[in-house]
Design a protein around this motif. Structure first.
Motif, short mmCIF file in Angstrom:
data_model
loop_
_atom_site.label_atom_id
_atom_site.label_comp_id
_atom_site.label_asym_id
_atom_site.label_seq_id
_atom_site.Cartn_x
_atom_site.Cartn_y
_atom_site.Cartn_z
N GLY A 197 0.80 -1.21 0.00
CA GLY A 197 0.00 0.00 0.00
C GLY A 197 0.83 1.27 0.00
N PRO A 198 0.17 2.42 -0.06
CA PRO A 198 0.88 3.71 -0.12
C PRO A 198 1.78 3.98 1.09
N PHE A 269 -1.31 -1.91 -3.94
CA PHE A 269 -1.98 -3.18 -3.71
C PHE A 269 -2.17 -3.91 -5.04
N ALA A 270 -1.13 -3.86 -5.88
CA ALA A 270 -1.19 -4.46 -7.21
C ALA A 270 0.07 -5.29 -7.43
N LYS A 271 -0.05 -6.60 -7.35
CA LYS A 271 1.09 -7.51 -7.48
C LYS A 271 1.13 -8.10 -8.88
N THR A 291 -4.05 -7.03 -4.00
CA THR A 291 -3.73 -7.48 -2.65
C THR A 291 -4.50 -6.61 -1.66
N ARG A 292 -4.41 -6.98 -0.40
CA ARG A 292 -5.05 -6.20 0.65
C ARG A 292 -4.19 -6.28 1.91
N VAL A 300 -1.76 -9.61 1.64
CA VAL A 300 -2.08 -10.96 1.16
C VAL A 300 -2.86 -10.81 -0.13
N GLY A 301 -2.83 -11.83 -0.94
CA GLY A 301 -3.56 -11.80 -2.20
C GLY A 301 -5.06 -11.91 -1.98
#
Length: 461
Positions: A197-198, A269-271, A291-292, A300-301
């Motif tokens: 995240g940011p 949140f982008a894998k 992700t979150r 986690v995905g």
């Protein structure tokens, strides 16, 4: 009085700092230092790994120049370790060597499609736009939609250089061929992907702020990325750097949608999980999993997978060291194995210590090849201090060179026909680059071809 003849391989900040610290250290012996680099010009990644629109970082060169210009360190450029000189040569002419060769390769990103045409390592792109003499003079910039994978300062450098209009780079030392390449770029959208995240990004606030100051470029953020959990909120409240980054990002979120000709999208949140083939062996899209937060500062995905059309991908997931002939190397970490800068090796089978790490006397490491590609200039200085301390204390285990005179090194290089450059030569090249810049109303324009650099440095062109 005992005299230390020291070779340092690598003329970037790590090598120059090590030389300076040793010369200023308390010791009961004289010191003579020769600095070797495979490039014709000194300063390593400060010259060839920092974006040209970063004059404050380039200012580090001023401090490095002051060290070299004292005249108590000899510089030999355009000399390749393992080709022009070997470890045996160093043992013949020196009491010890410090390797400060850094980390210049791209770290691997093992996802399907990463080797498709149009997929690049960020380090190679940086070397191109910084005018590195050992890279092609052209770069393919036909893609309209470009992905940059990574959330560190290199990712931001690459994204900024891709999104920035070429004319805005003219005040810098950008080489002419790079300006022409960027001027013709077809890019309209640059997308930056980070799996966290940011509040978990690795870039600095200053690097981030610079993105928002790009003329003719809109910054695009996505509200779904700012649904913070308690761990993220705690990070904002407890860490000043995270607080500033969060403040900058949220300020950008309040901006009305712009109409600039180029857009720079930040995806959190982008894998990335795959680079999708367009059917012709080229990059067609990037596939990523949302992700979150996991509630503990990690992610986690979610199982939600999305595709975004792309025609090029740049991975900026870190640098990796390169092995040197005759020097131990840790292939997993990309470093020279060491204990606080003292290089280690595995004992020979049958010696009774086959699995034990033993000190390889006379051989030391500092900088990124010692600890990996993390940390800033301050870390490089402390690295050098640690290594130099051990070098001084190891006096009893130094090599005993057969030909330790300073003149013997010159004779060896001349006998082999090596077209080495020296500090005087760097001054010639420096003046030539400044003159090229003055003629165009700029501060400096880099000379890029290696042969031209060597000819100018040696007074032959």
């Amino acid at each position: 009085m005992t005299k230390l003849r020291l070779a340092i391989v690598g003329a970037g900040p790590a090598g120059i700092y090590a030389a300076d610290i040793l010369l200023k250290a308390e010791r009961n012996f004289e010191v003579s230092i020769d600095l070797f680099d495979h490039l014709p010009a000194p300063y390593g990644l400060v010259r060839y790994g920092v974006a040209p629109d970063h004059p404050r970082i380039k200012g580090i060169i001023t401090a490095l120049r002051d060290v070299l210009d004292r005249g108590d360190i000899r510089v030999f450029g355009n000399v390749r370790f393992g080709v022009d000189i070997t470890m045996d040569d160093l043992k013949t002419h020196y009491n010890a060597v410090i390797f400060a060769t850094g980390a210049v390769r791209d770290a691997d990103l093992r996802i399907p499609g990463i080797d498709l045409a149009g997929s690049y390592g960020a380090a190679r792109f940086v070397s191109w736009f910084d005018g590195h003499p050992d890279y092609p003079r052209t770069w393919p910039l036909e893609a309209r939609q470009v992905a940059v994978i990574g959330n560190g300062n290199v990712a931001l450098d690459v994204s900024r250089m891709l999104a920035k209009h070429a004319d805005d780079l003219l005040p810098t030392e950008i080489p002419a061929n790079v300006y022409e390449g960027l001027k013709a770029s077809a890019v309209t959208d640059v997308h930056v992907f980070g799996r966290r995240g940011p509040t978990s990004v690795k870039f600095t606030p200053l690097e981030l702020r610079e993105l928002g100051e790009l003329p003719g470029v809109d910054i695009v953020l996505y509200d779904e990325d700012f649904d913070y959990d308690d761990a993220a909120r705690d990070a904002v409240a407890s860490n000043k750097q995270v607080f500033v980054i969060d403040k900058v990002l949220n300020k950008w979120r309040e901006r009305p949608a712009g109409t600039a000709s180029r857009r720079l999208h930040l995806h959190f949140f982008a894998k990335p999980v795959e680079i999708v083939d367009d059917g012709a062996g080229r990059v067609g899209a990037i596939r990523y999993e949302r992700t979150r937060p996991d509630g503990h500062g990690g992610v986690v995905g979610t199982g939600e997978v999305r595709d975004l059309p792309m025609q090029a991908v740049y991975r900026a997931v870190g640098y990796f060291g390169s092995p040197l002939p005759g020097v131990p190397f840790d292939k997993k970490r990309g470093v020279i194995p060491n204990r606080e800068g003292q290089v280690l090796w595995k004992g020979e089978p049958g010696s009774g210590s086959a699995s034990a790490n033993q000190q390889l006397y006379g051989v030391y490491a500092t900088g990124w090849i010692k600890r990996g590609p993390v940390g800033l200039i301050g870390h490089t200085k402390s690295d050098a201090m640690e290594t130099v301390r051990h070098l001084i204390n190891d006096l009893g285990n130094w090599w005993h060179p057969a030909e330790p005179s300073e003149e013997s090194v010159l004779a060896m290089l001349d006998e082999r026909g090596i077209e080495y450059t020296n500090l005087e030569g760097w001054h010639r090249l420096d003046q030539q680059e400044l003159a090229l810049g003055t003629a165009e109303g700029r501060v400096r324009i880099k000379v890029v071809p290696r042969d031209e650099m060597v000819e100018i440095s040696r007074g032959e062109g």
